[in-house]
Design an enzyme around this catalytic site. Sequence first.
Site, PDB file in Angstrom:
ATOM      1  CE  LYS A 151      -1.420 -10.556  -3.419  1.00  0.00           C
ATOM      2  NZ  LYS A 151      -2.795 -10.371  -3.044  1.00  0.00           N
ATOM      3  CG  LEU A 179       4.755  -7.086   0.395  1.00  0.00           C
ATOM      4  CD1 LEU A 179       4.995  -5.712   1.028  1.00  0.00           C
ATOM      5  CD2 LEU A 179       5.384  -8.146   1.275  1.00  0.00           C
ATOM      6  CG  HIS A 220      -1.879  -1.103   1.312  1.00  0.00           C
ATOM      7  ND1 HIS A 220      -1.711  -2.173   2.168  1.00  0.00           N
ATOM      8  CD2 HIS A 220      -3.031  -1.334   0.646  1.00  0.00           C
ATOM      9  CE1 HIS A 220      -2.720  -3.007   2.020  1.00  0.00           C
ATOM     10  NE2 HIS A 220      -3.534  -2.526   1.105  1.00  0.00           N
TER      11      HIS A 220
END
Length: 299
Positions: free
Chosen positions: A158, A193, A41
């Site tokens: 992602k 992640l 993020h």
Amino acid sequence: MSSTPVLASTREELAGLLASARAGGRPVGLVPTMGALHEGHASLIRAARARVGDRGGPVVVSIFVNPLQFGPNEDLDRYPRTLDADLQVCAREGADLVFAPSVEEVYPGGDPQVTVRPGPVGKILEGKIRPGHFRGVLTVVAKLLGLVRPDVAVFGEKDYQQLTLIRRMVLDLNLGVEVVGAETVREPDGLALSSRNRYLDPEQRQQAVALSRALRAAQESAGYGADVALASARAELRAAPGVDLDYLVITDPGLGALPAVVPPGTPARILIAARVGGTRLIDNLPLTLGTAPTSEASE
Ligand code: PAF
């Protein structure tokens, strides 16, 4: 250096705080999130800052765990809520405003009567396994775009199917915002992640790296064609304990089927979803395909 971003929890506060940027003609950047912010993020916030920062515009991070995108058996209650830590990430990365509304603020009349139907791309892959998920995602993203009215909105690659559908929604509904896709951030061993990685115990954490290893193997052999790329990925997964595969596919960059004949240099995407322990993980990578035949390019 970092300064604490202003926190808005109502639509009125948000509108008031963005008014001066709008009046001054400064561009607004938006990073929609569900919180539990991590380095992935942080990279989205940096991407938004890079897009609007040099023109003095504010970066808004929205933090909202959207019930509409969770199925009845999914982890809505279990989803991590870590506002204080999230605010620190936002401060460190130079976000100006955090919009963290309640469910009632976003859905004042309960579930909305009018929602965004994702179309055919919403029915495959994640959409097949999580019915209604993308309707929830697109509806809340449309609402956030309506509330913030950003010039630029940044999403992670992602969640590639989500990014593809958001681009399509913006195009089909003329929403007038630039959608930026930011590259997936990975652990040094390749694991993408994800807020869900925190559910993995140490053994599962080791096992989970097989997903990115499989994608890398496909990427390295993609010059020999989609079949070889898929076979390389499968070979990695066969050697990996504890990984329960949901899907492994190669598609065109828009998630459509590959053409029967693939000219050398054709761009494509490989996508994977698997369960490791009780945790469902997804990942994807871009490929450049060579000339080998492409029959049976999915399983
Ligand atoms: O990717 C996410 O975190 C969510 O799906 C999004 C885009 C913030 C919508 O709730």
